[in-house]
Design a protein around this motif. Structure first.
Motif, mmCIF file in Angstrom:
data_model
loop_
_atom_site.group_PDB
_atom_site.id
_atom_site.type_symbol
_atom_site.label_atom_id
_atom_site.label_comp_id
_atom_site.label_asym_id
_atom_site.label_seq_id
_atom_site.Cartn_x
_atom_site.Cartn_y
_atom_site.Cartn_z
ATOM 1 N N SER A 1 -6.218 8.260 2.330
ATOM 2 C CA SER A 1 -5.244 7.246 2.735
ATOM 3 C C SER A 1 -5.243 6.040 1.805
ATOM 4 O O SER A 1 -4.187 5.515 1.464
ATOM 5 N N GLN A 2 -6.414 5.555 1.403
ATOM 6 C CA GLN A 2 -6.489 4.401 0.501
ATOM 7 C C GLN A 2 -7.567 4.663 -0.539
ATOM 8 O O GLN A 2 -8.522 3.897 -0.678
ATOM 9 N N VAL A 3 -7.365 5.713 -1.285
ATOM 10 C CA VAL A 3 -8.383 6.149 -2.235
ATOM 11 C C VAL A 3 -8.562 5.148 -3.369
ATOM 12 O O VAL A 3 -9.613 5.110 -4.010
ATOM 13 N N PHE A 4 -7.550 4.296 -3.642
ATOM 14 C CA PHE A 4 -7.621 3.362 -4.761
ATOM 15 C C PHE A 4 -8.138 1.988 -4.373
ATOM 16 O O PHE A 4 -8.229 1.109 -5.212
ATOM 17 N N GLY A 5 -8.453 1.778 -3.094
ATOM 18 C CA GLY A 5 -8.892 0.461 -2.651
ATOM 19 C C GLY A 5 -8.067 0.026 -1.458
ATOM 20 O O GLY A 5 -7.892 0.785 -0.502
ATOM 21 N N PHE A 6 -7.520 -1.198 -1.525
ATOM 22 C CA PHE A 6 -6.726 -1.716 -0.411
ATOM 23 C C PHE A 6 -5.268 -1.277 -0.486
ATOM 24 O O PHE A 6 -4.438 -1.756 0.282
ATOM 25 N N VAL A 7 -4.943 -0.407 -1.433
ATOM 26 C CA VAL A 7 -3.576 0.088 -1.567
ATOM 27 C C VAL A 7 -3.560 1.590 -1.300
ATOM 28 O O VAL A 7 -4.583 2.259 -1.405
ATOM 29 N N SER A 8 -2.383 2.090 -0.967
ATOM 30 C CA SER A 8 -2.217 3.516 -0.689
ATOM 31 C C SER A 8 -1.270 4.119 -1.715
ATOM 32 O O SER A 8 -0.718 3.426 -2.579
ATOM 33 N N ALA A 9 -1.052 5.413 -1.593
ATOM 34 C CA ALA A 9 -0.119 6.080 -2.499
ATOM 35 C C ALA A 9 1.304 5.582 -2.299
ATOM 36 O O ALA A 9 2.126 5.655 -3.220
ATOM 37 N N VAL B 1 -13.658 -3.760 -8.896
ATOM 38 C CA VAL B 1 -14.269 -4.637 -7.886
ATOM 39 C C VAL B 1 -13.591 -4.442 -6.535
ATOM 40 O O VAL B 1 -14.255 -4.337 -5.491
ATOM 41 N N TYR B 2 -12.241 -4.386 -6.543
ATOM 42 C CA TYR B 2 -11.515 -4.127 -5.299
ATOM 43 C C TYR B 2 -11.940 -2.788 -4.696
ATOM 44 O O TYR B 2 -12.120 -2.681 -3.477
ATOM 45 N N LYS C 1 -0.574 -3.866 5.699
ATOM 46 C CA LYS C 1 0.235 -2.896 4.953
ATOM 47 C C LYS C 1 1.708 -3.023 5.297
ATOM 48 O O LYS C 1 2.574 -2.856 4.424
ATOM 49 N N VAL C 2 2.025 -3.300 6.554
ATOM 50 C CA VAL C 2 3.420 -3.449 6.959
ATOM 51 C C VAL C 2 4.107 -4.533 6.128
ATOM 52 O O VAL C 2 5.233 -4.371 5.646
ATOM 53 N N LEU C 3 3.409 -5.649 5.934
ATOM 54 C CA LEU C 3 3.967 -6.797 5.224
ATOM 55 C C LEU C 3 3.628 -6.809 3.745
ATOM 56 O O LEU C 3 3.999 -7.749 3.041
ATOM 57 N N LEU C 4 2.911 -5.777 3.278
ATOM 58 C CA LEU C 4 2.455 -5.765 1.894
ATOM 59 C C LEU C 4 1.744 -7.091 1.597
ATOM 60 O O LEU C 4 2.149 -7.879 0.743
ATOM 61 N N GLY C 5 0.653 -7.321 2.349
ATOM 62 C CA GLY C 5 -0.061 -8.590 2.299
ATOM 63 C C GLY C 5 -0.553 -8.965 0.912
ATOM 64 O O GLY C 5 -0.650 -8.130 0.010
ATOM 65 N N PRO C 6 -0.880 -10.250 0.701
ATOM 66 C CA PRO C 6 -1.256 -10.748 -0.627
ATOM 67 C C PRO C 6 -2.421 -9.989 -1.261
ATOM 68 O O PRO C 6 -2.417 -9.743 -2.467
ATOM 69 N N LEU D 1 -1.171 -6.681 -2.466
ATOM 70 C CA LEU D 1 -0.293 -6.880 -3.615
ATOM 71 C C LEU D 1 -1.104 -7.170 -4.874
ATOM 72 O O LEU D 1 -0.813 -6.618 -5.951
ATOM 73 N N ALA D 2 -2.130 -8.016 -4.745
ATOM 74 C CA ALA D 2 -2.986 -8.322 -5.899
ATOM 75 C C ALA D 2 -3.743 -7.080 -6.353
ATOM 76 O O ALA D 2 -3.875 -6.823 -7.558
ATOM 77 N N ASN D 3 -4.234 -6.296 -5.398
ATOM 78 C CA ASN D 3 -4.940 -5.068 -5.728
ATOM 79 C C ASN D 3 -4.011 -4.105 -6.461
ATOM 80 O O ASN D 3 -4.388 -3.473 -7.462
ATOM 81 N N PHE D 4 -2.759 -4.005 -5.989
ATOM 82 C CA PHE D 4 -1.815 -3.111 -6.659
ATOM 83 C C PHE D 4 -1.503 -3.598 -8.072
ATOM 84 O O PHE D 4 -1.377 -2.791 -9.003
#
Length: 372
Positions: free
Chosen positions: A32-40, A247-248, A275-280, A283-286
């Motif tokens: 679901s979030q293999v890259f950190g705080f972001v998803s596919a 680090v993330y 995730k609903v709001l694409l929180g800060p 967004l920074a992690n992405f």
């Protein structure tokens, strides 16, 4: 425009991760979030915007604004037809399995439909009611329909104003913009239309997620204009972004909890990770992940070509139909989870995974044959 194989490969990889996330197997906890705080999903929306920017920015010069608008409307309508088919399947087959078969995952998925069927039946085709799993296609449809606006504003006023306006819309979303607009809609319709609850609008707040799409459009424009390399950060900054992405990743997997407990911060400031709001924080992690991917893309492309990249590219080239196929199969797989919500046994999980990916590959191959 000639297809970019590395982008198709990345989309194929993201499709596999989303499929693993949506299927009710034990692998979903890891994908679901293999890259950190972001998803596919973040990567898929950005890449889709990037490809749209590459294709339609140049199409305006070649074919004109009217052709660009008609092509985008046709593409959005194609997605809309698939969305209606998925809704029909969910509201009939899925609802019957969930209700009469006592399948909790499907019943939870359709809770608003079961509570207010009349409201669900008019709101779903209007993209207002978006059941879970069936909420990313409406986001894609809305962004496609808005793409002519973004592109023409960029041509007339420059990308600086477009990116600023898009960012302000994202800030509005963080301040509860969608809830405010929904309250206004419910107030205006009054007793004549049943009020829609906020969760019925789906998991992706379009006011927030449009930011990824618009930045994708801008990146696509830079790519076809030959200016992307000049806009990329210097190598040192890109290496710093890659280090920050690591680090993330370590922080998400709680390796940094002795220094900064992740759960404590998420409890105190949940909107940062929303995730609903694409929180800060997401967004920074992405952002650092996207810069890191750009740094490693040539090496990644070579690696994937040697290790199954052709299959990923095949899936990526037929992404719409492959994505729709996996949703049909995920909904059916939800019907396998019994009333006690016991995890699927190993054999059933294996059959679900093999069937799903087999059908996805068949759909991609069929689509490729139709092209040729």
């Amino acid at each position: 425009m000639q297809r970019r194989s590395e982008l198709d490969t990345l989309r194929g990889m993201l499709l596999i991760l989303m499929t693993l996330t949506h299927l009710p197997t034990r692998l979903s906890a890891y994908s679901s979030q293999v890259f950190g705080f972001v998803s596919a999903a973040e990567g898929f929306v950005f890449l889709s915007g990037l490809v749209a920017g590459m294709v339609y920015w140049r199409a305006i010069d070649w074919r004109g604004e009217d052709w660009m608008r008609s092509r985008l409307r046709a593409r959005a309508f194609e997605l809309y037809r698939w969305h209606l088919l998925l809704l029909l399947f969910l509201f009939t087959v899925g609802a019957a399995i969930g209700w009469y078969g006592g399948r909790p995952m499907l019943r939870n998925l359709l809770s608003f439909y079961f509570d207010q069927p009349a409201a669900a039946l008019w709101a779903a085709p209007l993209l207002l009611y978006q059941p879970p799993l069936l909420d990313i296609l409406p986001t894609y449809i809305v962004q496609l329909l808005l793409t002519p606006f973004w592109l023409m504003q960029a041509r007339r006023h420059g990308w600086g104003r477009v990116l600023l306006f898009s960012s302000l819309v994202w800030v509005f979303a963080q301040c509860g913009g969608r809830a405010l607009l929904l309250d206004g809609f419910n107030h205006l319709t009054g007793d004549s239309v049943p009020s829609l609850p906020l969760p019925a609008l789906g998991f992706f707040d379009d006011l927030a997620w449009q930011l990824l799409w618009v930045f994708g459009l801008w990146t696509g424009h830079l790519a076809v204009s030959g200016r992307l390399a000049a806009q990329l950060p210097r190598r040192g900054l890109r290496l710093a972004a890659a280090g920050t992405a690591l680090v993330y990743l370590a922080w998400y997997h709680r390796l940094l909890d002795p220094l900064l407990p992740m759960d404590l911060l998420r409890l105190q400031h949940p909107v940062l990770f929303d995730k609903v709001l694409l929180g800060p924080m997401r967004l920074a992690n992405f952002a650092v992940l996207a810069i890191s991917t750009g740094l490693a893309l040539p090496a990644l492309s070579r690696l994937l070509r040697r290790t199954g990249g052709a299959v990923l590219g095949l899936l990526g080239r037929a992404s719409l139909r492959v994505f729709a196929a996996h949703l049909f199969l995920a909904l059916l797989a939800f019907g396998l989870v019994d009333a006690d919500e016991h995890p699927l046994d190993g054999l059933t999980e294996g059959l679900v995974l093999a069937t799903t990916f087999g059908v996805m590959l068949w759909v991609a191959l069929h689509q490729q044959r139709r092209r040729f």
